[in-house]
Design an enzyme around this catalytic site. Structure first.
Site, PDB file in Angstrom:
ATOM      1  N   HIS A   1       0.763  -1.177   0.195  1.00 23.25           N
ATOM      2  CA  HIS A   1       0.082   0.058  -0.071  1.00 23.25           C
ATOM      3  C   HIS A   1       0.804   1.160  -0.013  1.00 23.25           C
ATOM      4  O   HIS A   1       0.288   2.132   0.470  1.00 23.25           O
ATOM      5  CB  HIS A   1      -1.014   0.089   1.343  1.00 23.25           C
TER       6      HIS A   1
ATOM      7  N   THR B   1      -8.624   6.189  -1.755  1.00 22.70           N
ATOM      8  CA  THR B   1      -9.922   5.737  -1.624  1.00 22.70           C
ATOM      9  C   THR B   1     -11.064   6.847  -1.809  1.00 22.70           C
ATOM     10  O   THR B   1     -12.284   6.978  -2.181  1.00 22.70           O
ATOM     11  CB  THR B   1     -10.476   4.619  -0.873  1.00 22.70           C
TER      12      THR B   1
ATOM     13  N   LYS C   1     -14.822   8.102  -3.567  1.00 24.50           N
ATOM     14  CA  LYS C   1     -15.864   8.255  -2.964  1.00 24.50           C
ATOM     15  C   LYS C   1     -16.687   9.750  -3.451  1.00 24.50           C
ATOM     16  O   LYS C   1     -17.742  10.055  -3.656  1.00 24.50           O
ATOM     17  CB  LYS C   1     -16.030   8.381  -1.506  1.00 24.50           C
TER      18      LYS C   1
ATOM     19  N   LYS D   1       1.109  14.561   1.138  1.00 26.04           N
ATOM     20  CA  LYS D   1      -0.622  14.623   0.836  1.00 26.04           C
ATOM     21  C   LYS D   1      -0.783  15.982   0.303  1.00 26.04           C
ATOM     22  O   LYS D   1      -1.804  16.484  -0.161  1.00 26.04           O
ATOM     23  CB  LYS D   1      -1.580  13.972   1.971  1.00 26.04           C
TER      24      LYS D   1
ATOM     25  N   LYS E   1      -8.001  13.710   4.702  1.00 25.05           N
ATOM     26  CA  LYS E   1      -7.199  12.721   4.752  1.00 25.05           C
ATOM     27  C   LYS E   1      -6.178  12.828   5.992  1.00 25.05           C
ATOM     28  O   LYS E   1      -5.987  14.234   6.357  1.00 25.05           O
ATOM     29  CB  LYS E   1      -6.378  12.641   3.243  1.00 25.05           C
ATOM     30  N   ARG E   2      -5.407  11.818   5.974  1.00 21.13           N
ATOM     31  CA  ARG E   2      -4.376  12.042   7.099  1.00 21.13           C
ATOM     32  C   ARG E   2      -3.415  13.102   6.941  1.00 21.13           C
ATOM     33  O   ARG E   2      -3.181  13.291   5.761  1.00 21.13           O
ATOM     34  CB  ARG E   2      -3.335  10.621   7.171  1.00 21.13           C
TER      35      ARG E   2
END
Length: 834
Positions: A378, A677, A681, A575, A569-570
């Site tokens: 991952h 993911t 969504k 990111k 998100k984290r």
């Protein structure tokens, strides 16, 4: 232009009588009389008169009544698997981010209309009732949410499967914000009894370890050569497939000890020592991801991973043998999927069981092990590929270390045979890293010890093969494959977005719930003026619903007519929440300089947790909060630009915010996000993506067309190629808006009471080379966001692109992903119940 809507037949919800027959409840009624399930649970579980029961007690009664309804089908599922003896899938994961279960189970069992009748009769509100259930503290981010989606899909597709995880008492942590700083507090999600879980003490397993914990002067230490036995106590949760036909199991392990209380020590006055063994054992499953910046935290995490693997494999093997199978049939009856490197010790543990318990020879044990295990990677971050000090194995698991050394010896002999005189390759591929500290490379162990290694998006799988573990791809090219992630449409569209789901079903029927590819039937409706209007109305309803909830829960007001721009998100440098906030500062300056600038009002939402030991991530969160306060205090701008950091991001928050979002921020540095993911969504809920060419976003844009995405920035190849020459100061020197934003941070515009607090962020960007290329992509990002604003002022054009996104999102169902796993990796087939 008006396109005729398809006349699609809608599946009828089964009648009460049909459901009773399906769930084999006989004369038991859900509610309506003194002997019905709900009424009995209210009175007898809590010893209260029904009219005096609290809302929490009523929630537990409804949940237990629902569990009563599904139990016969749950038992029948297990009995069918035992009788049919099919190949069964076992999914091992440190995380299962399942969220709340009440509304999800109501939806998948198809009994929500029946439950609503009961609630109406009792004067209860389903939304208020659902709020009584905490999010299960079993995960943190995308890894755990993916695992939860996979369980849903396997049950819906009637694949014999079981999930294995740990029963964390306090989750990862509960996030609070104090003066902009993240404060981590315990998340006691099990403070009340969980009505869904069932304790299975009869299935308790004993787990031997070679070291024990001792308490010396208040400090806990591990003592080698002091064998100890831990207990793995299972707790089962139902995993309801859509339609309630198959109900699989998620089994979570809690740690205990055979010696809960030492009466001798208690009698001698050592009250703490008397219960120390029990406390030490329970610590194993107390929290998810203990702080691994300290040795004791790393040792605890190591023990957690072994405990998960040892308990699960003992249970798998016991079930396999109970069904009358011979050891040689293991790969034909068992498929074990390792969700990332956390369960990689399964390679050594399964070998130990086959060698020491089954008495097989090495070659046969190795053949069975590799054909039974499969590994999902991952990450592309080298630091996220776990390595455990050899010392941990020497102290706690010496037999496993012997097995790992022998695996490595045989493997490296093969490497030397395949690539003679290439000792550098031998060093790179060895399962043991010799310097600076001798460590076991868990990703290497997982690859060597399994028959399949898959990535989770096409770009991720390609980079995995060509960069991260290229040597292994050269050795085992047939083992590497891609399985692009997906999400369950039952939870992430049908349940979370009732307005849009209802509109879709009205337009094309409800076949999409089990076959998301049917959303393609929406594509012609992107040019249907009536459907576009209905689509816009559904989005507006979701935004209004979120705005009402936000005000009721936090007192914060947002304008539902503003553009909702979301990055949830984290918190991590790659990111790039920092890139997002730099754009916000640029936009803030533009609005200050030109109050008549024609841009739509924009509300920027952030949510996500930063690891407690990740100081820079916490500073980025702090910067977001400080920028939000400065903007909110500016009377010139505050009605046109708003920034909110929503604390305690979890599944329930995502279920509210994703349907309301207009823009999905997927802006990771290209080449660093494995898949994502949340991007899927957002897409299926009608948000438009602002993103880099990274992870699964690339495939999403291929499906919908790049003209319906807002893509920008460097590619993964450009990021890599720039390593030798990139200079972030060029952007500071040549881009006035970039320089101005950085100078505002440097001159404490956003930290007047804490001067210099954000200096480490500036050091990362300017002094230490801007590794994640924030400044390299900032100008392109700002330009792209201007295009977003321009399109949002054209509501029908915006809605058209959103509809095309929804219509092209069918590929990203976890049903499709699981079908590929079952076909290509597990060779598992459905096992329907009669």
């Amino acid at each position: 232009m008006k396109t005729p809507r398809r006349k699609m037949q809608r599946t009828q919800t089964p009648s009460l009588q049909a459901l009773i027959q399906q769930y084999a409840c006989g004369a038991v009624h859900f509610s309506g009389n003194a002997n019905a399930s709900y009424e009995r649970h209210v009175m007898f579980d809590h010893v209260v008169e029904p009219q005096a029961a609290s809302l929490r007690e009523r929630f537990e009664a409804v949940a237990r009544s629902l569990r009563d309804l599904l139990v016969p089908r749950w038992l029948k599922t297990d009995a069918t698997y035992d009788q049919a003896n099919p190949k069964q899938v076992y999914y091992l994961s440190m995380e299962f981010l399942i969220g709340r279960s009440l509304t999800n189970n109501l939806t998948n069992l198809l009994v929500e209309p029946i439950a609503r009748e009961v609630l109406q009769r009792e004067g209860l509100d389903l939304v208020e009732l659902a709020e009584q259930e905490p999010d299960a503290g079993l995960g943190n981010g995308g890894l755990g949410r993916l695992a939860a989606c996979f369980l849903d899909s396997m049950a819906t597709m009637q694949i014999p499967a079981m999930g294995y995880g740990l029963r964390y008492h306090y989750g990862i942590f509960r996030q609070q914000l104090q003066h902009g700083y993240q404060v981590a507090t315990p998340d006691p999600w099990l403070h009340h009894p969980d009505p869904w879980e069932v304790s299975r003490p009869a299935d308790t397993v004993e787990i031997p370890m070679h070291a024990t914990a001792r308490l010396d002067n208040g400090v806990e230490t591990f003592v080698a050569n002091q064998p100890v036995v831990l207990l793995g106590i299972p707790f089962d949760r139902p995993v309801v497939g859509y339609g309630g036909k198959t109900i699989n199991t998620l089994r979570l392990w809690e740690a205990g000890t055979p010696h809960e209380f030492d009466f001798g020590e208690f009698s001698s006055g050592d009250f703490v020592g008397a219960v120390h063994d029990q406390i030490a054992a329970e610590t194993l499953t107390r929290v998810l991801y203990p702080d691994d910046s300290i040795d004791r935290g790393r040792a605890l995490r190591f023990a957690q991973e072994y405990f998960l693997v040892a308990c699960s494999l003992a249970d798998i093997v016991a079930r396999f043998r109970r069904r009358g199978n011979d050891w040689h049939a293991l790969p034909e009856k068992v498929a074990i999927q390792l969700n990332d490197t956390h369960p990689a010790m399964a390679v050594a543990e399964l070998m130990r069981l086959l060698l020491d318990q089954a008495g097989l020879g090495w070659d046969e044990a190795w053949d069975l092990t590799t054909r039974t295990l499969a590994y999902t990677n991952h990450t592309l971050l080298p630091e996220a590929l776990e390595k455990w000090p050899v010392h941990f194995f020497e102290v706690g698991l010496p037999r496993h270390l012997e097995i790992i050394y022998e695996i490595n010896r045989r493997f490296l002999d093969n490497v030397r045979t395949r690539f003679p005189e290439d000792e550098a390759r031998v060093v790179r591929t060895s399962l043991i890293e010799e310097t600076p500290v001798k460590q076991v490379r868990m990703a290497h162990l997982a690859i060597v010890g399994s028959h399949s290694t898959n990535g989770v998006a096409e770009i991720h799988s390609r980079l995995l093969r060509t960069t991260v573990v290229q040597d292994f791809a050269d050795l085992f090219p047939e083992r590497f494959n891609n399985k692009t992630n997906g999400v369950t449409p039952r939870r992430w569209l049908l349940l979370t977005n009732p307005d849009l789901a209802g509109l879709i079903t009205e337009a094309i029927g409800d076949g999409w719930i089990l076959d998301l590819s049917q959303l393609r039937h929406l594509l012609p409706l992107a040019d249907d003026a009536a459907f576009v209007a209905d689509f816009r109305q559904a989005k507006r309803a979701a935004k209004a619903r979120f705005a009402d909830w936000l005000y009721a829960s936090s007192g914060q007001r947002v304008n539902p007519d503003a553009l909702f721009d979301c990055q949830i998100k984290r918190i991590h440098e790659y990111k790039r929440q920092l890139l997002n906030v730099l754009h916000i500062i640029v936009l803030y300056n533009r609005l200050r300089d030109n109050p008549t600038l024609e841009v739509p009002p924009r509300t920027c939402f952030f949510a996500g947790k930063a690891a407690p030991a990740y100081r820079l991530a916490q500073l980025i969160s702090k910067l977001i909060g400080n920028v939000a306060r400065v903007i909110d205090a500016d009377l010139v701008v505050r009605d046109r630009l708003q920034v909110l950091f929503l604390p305690e991001y979890n599944v329930s928050l995502a279920e509210r915010l994703i349907p309301a979002s207009d823009v999905s921020e997927q802006i990771s540095t290209a080449g660093f996000e494995a898949s994502g993911t949340s991007n899927m969504k957002f897409m299926m809920n009608g948000a438009l993506t602002v993103g880099t060419r990274d992870g699964a976003t690339i495939e999403m844009a291929q499906e919908a067309g790049e003209e319906n995405f807002f893509l920008f920035g460097l590619t993964a190849e450009q990021v890599q190629d720039s390593r030798g020459w990139y200079n972030p100061h060029w952007h500071y020197d040549h881009e006035p808006e970039t320089r101005r934003a950085l100078e505002m941070i440097a001159t404490n515009t956003f930290s007047p009471e804490e001067p210099g607090i954000f200096a480490p962020i500036l050091d990362v960007l300017l002094t230490h080379g801007d590794y994640y290329r924030h400044l390299a992509d900032l100008s392109a990002y700002v330009k792209t966001q201007a295009q977003v604003s321009a399109l949002y002022t054209q509501p029908d054009a915006w809605a058209r692109k959103a509809i095309l996104n929804v219509g092209h999102s069918g590929k990203f169902s976890s049903d499709r992903t699981i079908a590929e796993y079952a076909r290509d990796i597990w060779q598992a087939k459905p096992c329907p119940l009669e």
